[in-house]
Write a protein that holds these residues in place. Structure first.
Motif, mmCIF file in Angstrom:
data_model
loop_
_atom_site.group_PDB
_atom_site.id
_atom_site.type_symbol
_atom_site.label_atom_id
_atom_site.label_comp_id
_atom_site.label_asym_id
_atom_site.label_seq_id
_atom_site.Cartn_x
_atom_site.Cartn_y
_atom_site.Cartn_z
ATOM 1 N N MET A 70 0.849 -1.188 0.000
ATOM 2 C CA MET A 70 0.000 0.000 0.000
ATOM 3 C C MET A 70 0.885 1.238 0.000
ATOM 4 N N PRO A 71 1.010 1.901 -1.149
ATOM 5 C CA PRO A 71 1.782 3.140 -1.160
ATOM 6 C C PRO A 71 1.058 4.215 -0.349
ATOM 7 N N THR A 72 1.718 5.328 -0.144
ATOM 8 C CA THR A 72 1.092 6.394 0.632
ATOM 9 C C THR A 72 -0.215 6.814 -0.013
ATOM 10 N N CYS A 73 -1.212 7.035 0.829
ATOM 11 C CA CYS A 73 -2.559 7.463 0.479
ATOM 12 C C CYS A 73 -3.358 6.410 -0.295
ATOM 13 N N ALA A 74 -2.890 5.171 -0.296
ATOM 14 C CA ALA A 74 -3.624 4.084 -0.936
ATOM 15 C C ALA A 74 -4.837 3.720 -0.091
ATOM 16 N N ILE A 75 -5.856 3.190 -0.767
ATOM 17 C CA ILE A 75 -7.081 2.739 -0.119
ATOM 18 C C ILE A 75 -7.304 1.281 -0.477
ATOM 19 N N ALA A 76 -7.559 0.477 0.532
ATOM 20 C CA ALA A 76 -7.963 -0.913 0.330
ATOM 21 C C ALA A 76 -9.303 -1.087 1.031
ATOM 22 N N GLU A 77 -10.316 -1.452 0.261
ATOM 23 C CA GLU A 77 -11.666 -1.600 0.797
ATOM 24 C C GLU A 77 -12.059 -3.072 0.777
ATOM 25 N N PHE A 78 -12.525 -3.553 1.927
ATOM 26 C CA PHE A 78 -12.914 -4.946 2.068
ATOM 27 C C PHE A 78 -14.351 -5.018 2.574
ATOM 28 N N ARG A 79 -15.192 -5.745 1.848
ATOM 29 C CA ARG A 79 -16.580 -5.959 2.278
ATOM 30 C C ARG A 79 -16.703 -7.379 2.809
ATOM 31 N N PHE A 80 -17.286 -7.472 3.996
ATOM 32 C CA PHE A 80 -17.460 -8.760 4.662
ATOM 33 C C PHE A 80 -18.944 -9.059 4.823
ATOM 34 N N ASP A 81 -19.324 -10.295 4.607
ATOM 35 C CA ASP A 81 -20.697 -10.727 4.830
ATOM 36 C C ASP A 81 -20.809 -11.207 6.282
ATOM 37 N N ILE A 82 -20.783 -10.253 7.197
ATOM 38 C CA ILE A 82 -20.841 -10.529 8.633
ATOM 39 C C ILE A 82 -21.793 -9.527 9.279
ATOM 40 N N GLU A 83 -22.251 -9.867 10.477
ATOM 41 C CA GLU A 83 -23.128 -8.958 11.218
ATOM 42 C C GLU A 83 -22.404 -8.260 12.355
ATOM 43 N N SER A 84 -21.325 -8.870 12.825
ATOM 44 C CA SER A 84 -20.574 -8.305 13.942
ATOM 45 C C SER A 84 -19.135 -8.042 13.515
ATOM 46 N N TRP A 85 -18.625 -6.880 13.906
ATOM 47 C CA TRP A 85 -17.234 -6.546 13.586
ATOM 48 C C TRP A 85 -16.261 -7.551 14.185
ATOM 49 N N ARG A 86 -16.619 -8.167 15.293
ATOM 50 C CA ARG A 86 -15.738 -9.170 15.915
ATOM 51 C C ARG A 86 -15.448 -10.317 14.947
ATOM 52 N N ASP A 87 -16.383 -10.584 14.048
ATOM 53 C CA ASP A 87 -16.224 -11.690 13.107
ATOM 54 C C ASP A 87 -15.254 -11.372 11.967
ATOM 55 N N ALA A 88 -14.879 -10.123 11.810
ATOM 56 C CA ALA A 88 -13.950 -9.741 10.738
ATOM 57 C C ALA A 88 -12.584 -10.389 10.918
ATOM 58 N N VAL A 89 -12.235 -10.705 12.144
ATOM 59 C CA VAL A 89 -10.931 -11.310 12.432
ATOM 60 C C VAL A 89 -10.777 -12.646 11.701
ATOM 61 N N ASP A 90 -11.852 -13.407 11.600
ATOM 62 C CA ASP A 90 -11.786 -14.744 10.998
ATOM 63 C C ASP A 90 -12.475 -14.849 9.643
ATOM 64 N N ALA A 91 -13.049 -13.763 9.162
ATOM 65 C CA ALA A 91 -13.835 -13.816 7.921
ATOM 66 C C ALA A 91 -12.980 -13.482 6.703
ATOM 67 N N ASP A 92 -13.374 -14.032 5.572
ATOM 68 C CA ASP A 92 -12.772 -13.664 4.295
ATOM 69 C C ASP A 92 -13.677 -12.628 3.630
ATOM 70 N N PRO A 93 -13.096 -11.594 3.057
ATOM 71 C CA PRO A 93 -13.935 -10.591 2.393
ATOM 72 C C PRO A 93 -14.622 -11.170 1.157
#
Length: 161
Positions: A129-152
């Motif tokens: 990620m160069p400076t000012c780069a953006i990486a956007e990930f969409r997860f099919d989850i209901e709780s942010w806690r699940d992002a740790v183990d989820a694949d986007p």
């Protein structure tokens, strides 16, 4: 559905050699790129409900300039000292603490943690990620806690260049 937007701070200035790393400001290119990238996110339809930023001056400034470009107020930018020099695990832990009523969160931080996390979440397609780069990930989850183990389910990547 939850959307995690990772932003590496914009280009910083090295004009003051004795200045503490945490206090380095953005340089001219960084001041130009941050609003441009904020506009790109807004045009894409991705406007974060919450922006959390490292406390470093260059990250804070990036977050504030992007927020303004997206039509958000400075109050949308929350500072979190843990994002300064954070590991990928710490960045995900911070995302996991987000209130589940929030759909989209932007985290503004530093390398190597951001690139390492983006590499991992993107199944190795985002190598750096160069400076000012953006990486956007969409997860099919209901709780942010699940992002740790989820694949986007969707990944989007953009840089100022």
């Amino acid at each position: 559905m939850k959307t995690l937007v990772l932003v590496r701070h914009a280009k910083s200035s090295w004009d003051e050699p004795g200045l503490d790393d945490h206090e380095r400001p953005l340089n001219e290119r960084g001041l130009r790129n941050a609003p441009v990238m904020g506009h790109r996110l807004a045009e894409r339809g991705t406007v974060p409900d919450v922006i959390r930023s490292s406390t470093a001056v260059r990250a804070r400034s990036t977050a504030q300039l992007m927020a303004r470009a997206m039509g958000l107020m400075h109050e949308h930018v929350e500072l979190d000292e843990r994002l300064y020099g954070a590991s990928p695990e710490t960045i995900l832990e911070i995302a996991g603490e987000i209130d589940d009523s929030i759909g989209t969160v932007m985290l503004v931080a530093h390398d190597p943690g951001l690139s390492d996390l983006a590499f991992s979440l993107s199944d190795s397609t985002i190598e750096h990620m160069p400076t000012c780069a953006i990486a956007e990930f969409r997860f099919d989850i209901e709780s942010w806690r699940d992002a740790v183990d989820a694949d986007p389910v969707d990944v989007w990547f953009d840089t100022p260049r």
